[in-house]
Structure formats: C-alpha cells, structure tokens
Design a protein around this motif. Structure first.
Motif, short mmCIF file in Angstrom:
data_model
loop_
_atom_site.label_atom_id
_atom_site.label_comp_id
_atom_site.label_asym_id
_atom_site.label_seq_id
_atom_site.Cartn_x
_atom_site.Cartn_y
_atom_site.Cartn_z
N SER A 249 -21.63 4.62 -6.80
CA SER A 249 -21.26 3.53 -7.68
C SER A 249 -19.77 3.62 -7.96
N PRO A 250 -19.10 2.49 -8.17
CA PRO A 250 -17.67 2.55 -8.40
C PRO A 250 -17.33 3.32 -9.66
N SER A 251 -16.26 4.07 -9.60
CA SER A 251 -15.83 4.86 -10.74
C SER A 251 -14.85 4.05 -11.57
N PRO A 252 -15.09 3.91 -12.86
CA PRO A 252 -14.17 3.15 -13.69
C PRO A 252 -12.80 3.83 -13.79
N SER A 253 -12.75 5.14 -13.64
CA SER A 253 -11.49 5.84 -13.77
C SER A 253 -10.76 5.99 -12.45
N SER A 254 -11.39 5.55 -11.37
CA SER A 254 -10.79 5.74 -10.06
C SER A 254 -9.66 4.74 -9.84
N SER A 255 -8.48 5.28 -9.56
CA SER A 255 -7.34 4.40 -9.30
C SER A 255 -7.17 4.18 -7.82
N SER A 256 -8.09 4.72 -7.01
CA SER A 256 -7.97 4.57 -5.56
C SER A 256 -8.91 3.49 -5.04
N ALA A 257 -9.09 2.44 -5.85
CA ALA A 257 -9.94 1.35 -5.41
C ALA A 257 -9.32 0.71 -4.17
N ALA A 258 -10.16 0.25 -3.28
CA ALA A 258 -9.68 -0.28 -2.02
C ALA A 258 -8.97 -1.61 -2.23
N PRO A 259 -7.82 -1.76 -1.63
CA PRO A 259 -7.13 -3.04 -1.73
C PRO A 259 -7.79 -4.04 -0.80
N SER A 260 -7.74 -5.30 -1.16
CA SER A 260 -8.24 -6.32 -0.25
C SER A 260 -7.25 -6.47 0.89
N ALA A 261 -7.65 -7.15 1.93
CA ALA A 261 -6.76 -7.33 3.08
C ALA A 261 -5.47 -8.02 2.64
N ALA A 262 -5.57 -8.90 1.63
CA ALA A 262 -4.38 -9.60 1.14
C ALA A 262 -3.44 -8.65 0.41
N ALA A 263 -3.99 -7.56 -0.19
CA ALA A 263 -3.16 -6.63 -0.95
C ALA A 263 -2.47 -5.61 -0.05
N VAL A 264 -2.86 -5.54 1.21
CA VAL A 264 -2.21 -4.62 2.14
C VAL A 264 -0.84 -5.18 2.48
N PRO A 265 0.20 -4.35 2.37
CA PRO A 265 1.54 -4.85 2.71
C PRO A 265 1.60 -5.42 4.13
N ALA A 266 2.40 -6.44 4.30
CA ALA A 266 2.49 -7.13 5.59
C ALA A 266 3.22 -6.30 6.64
N ASP A 267 4.15 -5.49 6.21
CA ASP A 267 4.94 -4.67 7.12
C ASP A 267 4.19 -3.37 7.44
N ASP A 268 4.22 -2.95 8.72
CA ASP A 268 3.55 -1.71 9.12
C ASP A 268 4.04 -0.51 8.32
N LYS A 269 5.36 -0.39 8.20
CA LYS A 269 5.92 0.76 7.49
C LYS A 269 5.49 0.77 6.03
N ASP A 270 5.50 -0.39 5.39
CA ASP A 270 5.07 -0.47 3.99
C ASP A 270 3.57 -0.16 3.84
#
Length: 175
Positions: free
Chosen positions: A104-125
């Motif tokens: 189950s998702p952890s409320p204290s977890s700051s490593s929640a998965a970003p959506s594809a839109a939240a992934v930086p557009a640049d490879d290096k970023d």
C-alpha cells in the motif's frame, strides 16, 4: 589404629556419579532451551522491524516506478537504466516486497513515482532526477540503519551503498 586416608581420595562427586547424571542434565537443558528450533514470537522480527522492512520495500518499489516512468519517456536510456532498475527490484524483494506483492502507498514516502508528464523532457535532466531520488533514498536508509538491529541494519547499509553507486552511474552515464 585407623588407616590413613589415601592421597588419591578426593572430595566431591565421583566420576561414576557424573557419568550417570550428565546425560540427564543435558536432556533437561535441551528441553528448557527451546532445542527444537521452532522459536517463539520473540525469535522473529519485531513489529518495528517488520514496519521498517515494509517501508524499505515500498521505497524500493517507488524507485522502480520512477525508473519505469523515465524508461517510458526516454526509450533511448533503457539500456543504461534496465540494470539499475533490476537492482531496485532485487532490493524490494530483499525487504519482502517485489512483483506480486504490491504494498500500500506510504503517506510518508517522498519517492512516489512521477507520471510520464512529470519526467523531465531532456535525457540528462531525467537521469539527474533519478540520481536525486536514489541519493535521497540512500541518505534516508543510512540514517535509519542506526536504529535497526544487526541483520536489518546490514541490509539497509548494503542497499544504501548500492543506491550511492547508482547515483554515480547515473551521473556518469548522463555526462
């Protein structure tokens, strides 16, 4: 006139007495020491240990989701990221999580998965964002291991060290 005592005469238990009582004492000690190895609840991990393992498994699973999102957004990075993602899966499994055991998702977890839109557009970023997530998780684990018992502390230390190595590989891979 009484016979003088023999210099060989000893006080205390005789050898025959010890040989007769020894096996009985060993059998009794085996019965009272929990000799069958089944162990009681005190032999297993404590509730705090189980919670720490579950949290660590969720954190690793969240990191796997981050890798998946970056790979989906940047297929050209897949060759570089697949081995690191596979390590994150093994880390989740080592803590008791992994495929088929969705925590189950952890409320204290700051490593929640970003959506594809939240992934930086640049490879290096995108690589830098993964490196930052790995570094934050490795640092949290390094701090948490100070309060954990032996085996769990060693596991956290090992996984934190692997995370630090992933940071290096991600930063060098992006250069």
């Amino acid at each position: 006139m009484p016979f003088p005592s023999s210099p060989r005469a000893r006080s205390g238990p005789r050898r025959r007495s010890l040989l007769a009582v020894g096996p009985a004492a060993l059998a009794l000690a085996g019965c009272t020491a929990g000799g069958d190895g089944t162990g009681g609840p005190e032999d297993g991990p404590s509730a705090a240990d189980r919670r720490a393992r579950a949290r660590a498994a969720r954190d690793s699973e969240g990191l796997v989701e981050r890798y998946d999102a970056v790979i989906a957004a940047h297929p050209g990075l897949a060759e570089l990221l697949r081995p690191l993602r596979a390590e994150a899966v093994r880390h989740a499994q080592a803590f008791g999580g992994g495929p088929g055991r969705k925590a189950s998702p952890s409320p204290s977890s700051s490593s929640a998965a970003p959506s594809a839109a939240a992934v930086p557009a640049d490879d290096k970023d995108a690589l830098v964002s993964l490196a930052v997530a790995e570094r934050e998780l490795a640092d949290r684990r390094a701090k948490a291991l100070l309060d954990m018992p032996g085996e769990l502390a060693r596991l956290l230390a090992s996984v934190a060290a692997a995370g630090a190595a992933h940071v290096y590989l991600l930063m060098e891979g992006g250069a």
